[in-house]
Design a protein around this motif. Sequence first.
Motif, PDB file in Angstrom:
ATOM      1  N   LEU A 169      -0.847  33.144  80.427  1.00  0.00           N
ATOM      2  CA  LEU A 169      -1.470  33.684  81.626  1.00  0.00           C
ATOM      3  C   LEU A 169      -1.274  32.771  82.832  1.00  0.00           C
ATOM      4  CD1 LEU A 169      -4.819  35.101  80.199  1.00  0.00           C
ATOM      5  CD2 LEU A 169      -2.690  36.298  80.640  1.00  0.00           C
ATOM      6  N   ILE A 170      -1.193  31.449  82.578  1.00  0.00           N
ATOM      7  CA  ILE A 170      -1.019  30.513  83.688  1.00  0.00           C
ATOM      8  C   ILE A 170       0.307  30.775  84.394  1.00  0.00           C
ATOM      9  CG2 ILE A 170      -0.743  28.080  84.298  1.00  0.00           C
ATOM     10  CD1 ILE A 170      -2.633  27.404  82.012  1.00  0.00           C
ATOM     11  N   GLN A 171       1.372  30.950  83.578  1.00  0.00           N
ATOM     12  CA  GLN A 171       2.689  31.223  84.146  1.00  0.00           C
ATOM     13  C   GLN A 171       2.952  32.716  84.337  1.00  0.00           C
ATOM     14  OE1 GLN A 171       4.557  28.781  85.156  1.00  0.00           O
ATOM     15  NE2 GLN A 171       3.252  27.168  84.305  1.00  0.00           N
ATOM     16  N   ARG A 172       2.008  33.543  83.872  1.00  0.00           N
ATOM     17  CA  ARG A 172       2.137  35.005  83.946  1.00  0.00           C
ATOM     18  C   ARG A 172       3.411  35.478  83.246  1.00  0.00           C
ATOM     19  NH1 ARG A 172       0.393  35.496  90.337  1.00  0.00           N
ATOM     20  NH2 ARG A 172      -1.830  35.147  90.007  1.00  0.00           N
ATOM     21  N   VAL A 173       3.629  34.936  82.062  1.00  0.00           N
ATOM     22  CA  VAL A 173       4.839  35.236  81.297  1.00  0.00           C
ATOM     23  C   VAL A 173       4.449  35.859  79.959  1.00  0.00           C
ATOM     24  CG1 VAL A 173       6.813  34.238  80.070  1.00  0.00           C
ATOM     25  CG2 VAL A 173       6.268  33.483  82.385  1.00  0.00           C
ATOM     26  N   LEU A 174       5.129  36.918  79.588  1.00  0.00           N
ATOM     27  CA  LEU A 174       4.968  37.578  78.295  1.00  0.00           C
ATOM     28  C   LEU A 174       6.253  37.407  77.504  1.00  0.00           C
ATOM     29  CD1 LEU A 174       3.772  39.563  76.178  1.00  0.00           C
ATOM     30  CD2 LEU A 174       4.653  41.429  77.606  1.00  0.00           C
ATOM     31  N   SER A 175       6.135  36.900  76.269  1.00  0.00           N
ATOM     32  CA  SER A 175       7.278  36.769  75.364  1.00  0.00           C
ATOM     33  C   SER A 175       7.131  37.793  74.250  1.00  0.00           C
ATOM     34  CB  SER A 175       7.342  35.358  74.771  1.00  0.00           C
ATOM     35  OG  SER A 175       7.397  34.397  75.793  1.00  0.00           O
ATOM     36  N   VAL A 176       8.190  38.538  73.971  1.00  0.00           N
ATOM     37  CA  VAL A 176       8.152  39.608  72.972  1.00  0.00           C
ATOM     38  C   VAL A 176       9.281  39.401  71.969  1.00  0.00           C
ATOM     39  CG1 VAL A 176       8.158  42.101  72.581  1.00  0.00           C
ATOM     40  CG2 VAL A 176       7.276  41.178  74.745  1.00  0.00           C
ATOM     41  N   ARG A 177       8.933  39.394  70.681  1.00  0.00           N
ATOM     42  CA  ARG A 177       9.951  39.432  69.616  1.00  0.00           C
ATOM     43  C   ARG A 177      10.041  40.882  69.158  1.00  0.00           C
ATOM     44  NH1 ARG A 177      10.508  38.263  63.949  1.00  0.00           N
ATOM     45  NH2 ARG A 177       8.289  37.853  63.733  1.00  0.00           N
ATOM     46  N   HIS A 178      11.251  41.437  69.155  1.00  0.00           N
ATOM     47  CA  HIS A 178      11.387  42.873  68.934  1.00  0.00           C
ATOM     48  C   HIS A 178      12.681  43.178  68.187  1.00  0.00           C
ATOM     49  CE1 HIS A 178      14.663  43.562  71.874  1.00  0.00           C
ATOM     50  NE2 HIS A 178      14.156  42.465  72.428  1.00  0.00           N
ATOM     51  N   SER A 179      12.785  44.430  67.746  1.00  0.00           N
ATOM     52  CA  SER A 179      14.014  44.929  67.118  1.00  0.00           C
ATOM     53  C   SER A 179      14.492  46.188  67.832  1.00  0.00           C
ATOM     54  CB  SER A 179      13.769  45.218  65.629  1.00  0.00           C
ATOM     55  OG  SER A 179      12.750  46.201  65.476  1.00  0.00           O
ATOM     56  N   LEU A 180      14.162  46.306  69.100  1.00  0.00           N
ATOM     57  CA  LEU A 180      14.548  47.466  69.896  1.00  0.00           C
ATOM     58  C   LEU A 180      16.003  47.354  70.345  1.00  0.00           C
ATOM     59  CD1 LEU A 180      11.361  47.594  72.153  1.00  0.00           C
ATOM     60  CD2 LEU A 180      11.845  49.061  70.199  1.00  0.00           C
ATOM     61  N   SER A 190      17.274  43.512  53.470  1.00  0.00           N
ATOM     62  CA  SER A 190      16.881  42.384  54.299  1.00  0.00           C
ATOM     63  C   SER A 190      16.231  42.892  55.574  1.00  0.00           C
ATOM     64  CB  SER A 190      18.087  41.512  54.649  1.00  0.00           C
ATOM     65  OG  SER A 190      18.648  40.965  53.476  1.00  0.00           O
ATOM     66  N   ALA A 191      15.052  42.354  55.887  1.00  0.00           N
ATOM     67  CA  ALA A 191      14.354  42.744  57.093  1.00  0.00           C
ATOM     68  C   ALA A 191      14.967  42.069  58.312  1.00  0.00           C
ATOM     69  CB  ALA A 191      12.883  42.360  56.984  1.00  0.00           C
ATOM     70  N   PRO A 192      15.151  42.800  59.403  1.00  0.00           N
ATOM     71  CA  PRO A 192      15.697  42.176  60.600  1.00  0.00           C
ATOM     72  C   PRO A 192      14.721  41.164  61.164  1.00  0.00           C
ATOM     73  CG  PRO A 192      14.960  44.416  61.048  1.00  0.00           C
ATOM     74  CD  PRO A 192      14.882  44.229  59.574  1.00  0.00           C
ATOM     75  N   GLU A 193      15.256  40.032  61.641  1.00  0.00           N
ATOM     76  CA  GLU A 193      14.409  38.976  62.170  1.00  0.00           C
ATOM     77  C   GLU A 193      13.891  39.317  63.564  1.00  0.00           C
ATOM     78  OE1 GLU A 193      13.305  36.318  60.662  1.00  0.00           O
ATOM     79  OE2 GLU A 193      14.354  36.859  58.829  1.00  0.00           O
ATOM     80  N   GLY A 194      14.618  40.137  64.322  1.00  0.00           N
ATOM     81  CA  GLY A 194      14.224  40.441  65.676  1.00  0.00           C
ATOM     82  C   GLY A 194      14.732  39.389  66.654  1.00  0.00           C
ATOM     83  N   GLN A 195      14.603  39.666  67.947  1.00  0.00           N
ATOM     84  CA  GLN A 195      15.038  38.729  68.968  1.00  0.00           C
ATOM     85  C   GLN A 195      13.946  38.627  70.034  1.00  0.00           C
ATOM     86  OE1 GLN A 195      18.536  40.208  70.932  1.00  0.00           O
ATOM     87  NE2 GLN A 195      17.869  42.334  70.811  1.00  0.00           N
ATOM     88  N   TRP A 196      13.958  37.506  70.742  1.00  0.00           N
ATOM     89  CA  TRP A 196      12.936  37.246  71.754  1.00  0.00           C
ATOM     90  C   TRP A 196      13.443  37.654  73.137  1.00  0.00           C
ATOM     91  CZ3 TRP A 196       7.974  35.795  71.035  1.00  0.00           C
ATOM     92  CH2 TRP A 196       7.621  35.287  69.777  1.00  0.00           C
ATOM     93  N   VAL A 197      12.536  38.154  73.942  1.00  0.00           N
ATOM     94  CA  VAL A 197      12.817  38.421  75.344  1.00  0.00           C
ATOM     95  C   VAL A 197      11.555  38.065  76.133  1.00  0.00           C
ATOM     96  CG1 VAL A 197      12.055  40.831  75.218  1.00  0.00           C
ATOM     97  CG2 VAL A 197      13.669  40.123  76.993  1.00  0.00           C
ATOM     98  N   ARG A 198      11.769  37.527  77.352  1.00  0.00           N
ATOM     99  CA  ARG A 198      10.635  37.107  78.176  1.00  0.00           C
ATOM    100  C   ARG A 198      10.562  37.943  79.447  1.00  0.00           C
ATOM    101  NH1 ARG A 198      10.396  31.982  80.437  1.00  0.00           N
ATOM    102  NH2 ARG A 198      12.652  32.040  80.653  1.00  0.00           N
ATOM    103  N   PHE A 199       9.324  38.209  79.884  1.00  0.00           N
ATOM    104  CA  PHE A 199       9.114  38.925  81.136  1.00  0.00           C
ATOM    105  C   PHE A 199       8.089  38.164  81.978  1.00  0.00           C
ATOM    106  CE2 PHE A 199      10.090  42.159  77.930  1.00  0.00           C
ATOM    107  CZ  PHE A 199      11.152  42.835  78.523  1.00  0.00           C
TER     108      PHE A 199
END
Length: 830
Positions: free
Chosen positions: A100-111, A60-69
């Motif tokens: 870009l308007i809110q200057r927010v980056l959302s990343v889904r990752h498995s780190l 089963s592949a890991p789904e990953g989780q979201w984090v925002r910066f």
Amino acid sequence: MADRHDHSTPHQHAHEGCATDQPRKVATTRHYRGVTSSHVHHDGAHCCGGHDAAPAAAVSAPEGQWVRFRIAAMDCPTEEALIRQHLSAMAGVLQLEFNLIQRVLSVRHSLRDVAQLQLAVAELGMQAEPLNDLIHTRFHIAQMDCPTEETLIRQRLGRLASVQGMHFNLVQRVLTVAHQDDQQAHIISAIAELGFTAIVQTEQSAVPAAEQPKPWWPLAVSGVAALSAELAHWFAIGGEWLPAMFAVVAVVGAGLDTYRKGWIAIKHRNLNINALMSIAVTGALLIGQWPEAAMVMFLFAVAERIEAKSLDRARQAIRGLLALTPTQALVQRPDGEWHRQPAEQIQAGQIVRVAPGERIALDGIVTSGQSTVDQAPITGESLPVEKQAGDMVFGGTINQAGSFDFRVTAAASNSMLARIIEAVEAAQGARAPTQRFVDQFARVYTPVVFAIALLVAVLPPLWLGGGWFDWVYRALVLLVIACPCALVISTPVTIVSGLAAAARHGILIKGGQHLETGRHLSWLALDKTGTLTRGRPAQTDVVAWAKGDLAAYRQIAASLASRSDHPVSQAIARQAQADRITPLPVESFEALPGRGVKASLDGQRYHLGNHHLVETLGICSAALEAKLDELEQQGKTVVLLCGTTGVLALFAVADTVKETSREAIAQLHALGVKTMMLTGDNPHTAAVIGRQVGIDDVRGNQLPIDKQQAIQALRAQGQQVGMVGDGINDAPALAEAQIGFAMGAAGTDTAIETADVALMDDDLRKIPRFIRLSQQTAVVLKQNIALALGIKTVFLALTLLGQGSMWMAVFADMGASLLVVFNGLRLLRQ
């Protein structure tokens, strides 16, 4: 017994994870070329004997989780492109979303540690501050079916601080919003301000009920009134008041919805087609062009209805897949009784019975009974497949003559068909290169044409002495053709039609970009085992070396081979079983490291092993050496049966080529695609298989890293390279290629998540079909762009020359939209 110089026994192979056993694996997930992909890499050396290792049970592949910066320095596409390029190359980064308007980056990752992401951003001279986790909510918006509505919603939600990302699927009318917790009500309220209704989707409501069609009678009244206005004006009946009265009735009957949408757009400072049409019709009424205003509004409303119906065909191409699964199935209760139960309530592990002619409701493994199953809805196979105990069946396929029971392996929401539908729908949102170009062009086109219309209305009367009435009318005509709807809608309709056509043939394409770029492939690298060959060794030759009864020799060999789990031994045992040869009782069975096995039968000692075993026993000869060389030059592995008097018989085993492989390679060459085989098998066997199927470049003894480097070398030469593998063992090469193809994806849980294109069965001919579909898609895209821009350009020139009229402009705008939609839908017939 993997080859002449293999120095390990069958049992050693089994215990060391080579040849006969599944290799030890480590699950990893990575993001490459903007596509989420899960790979399972080998942990350890290449298997002994050089055989391509078979994939292990699905991981089963890991789904990953979201984090925002929040990144204060990220406020334009320049920084976005820099961050996207840098983070996409990181292993463990699955998906990136920018606001870009809110200057927010959302990343889904498995780190394991998100600090790695902060360090990566810091390397670019920017600082990333972690924010709270995001929630992703899917909304179905019935009124959202073209770029007009998308732009309005994007502008409105983009002003909400809680919204950090948006993903639009116009064909399915679905908007996915990345937002902070407890903000769904605010989002729904903001969408409602635009006159739209947003319904939150859950797994149970993933496909909304069909919408109620709008009544046609107001449109019919409008049409009659518009025609009456034309006739009254033409025959000068009733002066000005009668055509005006009919025109007002026509505009009210057909245009109230347009005016409502147009007013909302103007309030939000958006010049969409509804705003432009409202301005144009109102202007026509103000300057006394009653019949023209009436006919324009009526024709526009009719064209919108037809366009909506046409787009429904593209939607149904995906939704129609859901109709493949029955709503109920016959399930066995714990007390042994059978009863009908809704498919969505059936859990994994329950037993389901399928009657002849019935459609299978869920995925599972046959426990008893046998039948033939039409798997075309899943794999695209043209012929039914035999099913018996131990075989997999898939929901949505059709049982034929027999009846059988199967144990459910996945709930309805996680079936193979459900994953296919989910993957195809998700692929619609992956913008193809042409679509990105069109979207960028459209952002410039409307403001430019609107500015030209203003200049046309004002400058000639002021500077050239032209009549205000004439030039204002021309400006109104320009407004009608100022919306690029035909151009913008043409690309997603074409891409969705191509994706749906591919899915119907058992080709699952993971994004429009792959469908569009597949035609550029110049090289295709292929694994051997399971791709070009069946992946299951079979006995090909039996040679009696000593005088005696060959049938007796085969029985003795089968008796020894049946005690081994080595694939070569198993091939001999399977053939003996197929020929109804009964194994004899074996005594004193013993494995001989690196040579084979020995045992006693009826008090006689026998050996079964490789060339090294014969040399050890001291019974090799020049004639035997010559025979072994002859068989091995044919790509075969030779096993020798030895008695106390010497060699009794030779058994040759080989992995046989699929019947479809030669045809597939020939089709690829006809399309101008060169082929390369990358296999871990020995060069002799690789060369033989390569000659049989017509491969251009054959390379044996390839480790996973060697395959990856071969792809890198081709790409360094500027070649567009595809890689075909099992989606697991060939993960590095699949990731390195521009397009990775996973074979037999219906048989594994992870293959759909692994490659860019998943072939649902093992038919290699699907790759030439994919390339031809890519070529046809590119042709249709070019035709649609030429139609949309060409028609607009012609009517723009006619208008400036004073030869255009408003009703002609409606035909130019909406007619072009209908043409490109119908043209794109042609791909559904492929």
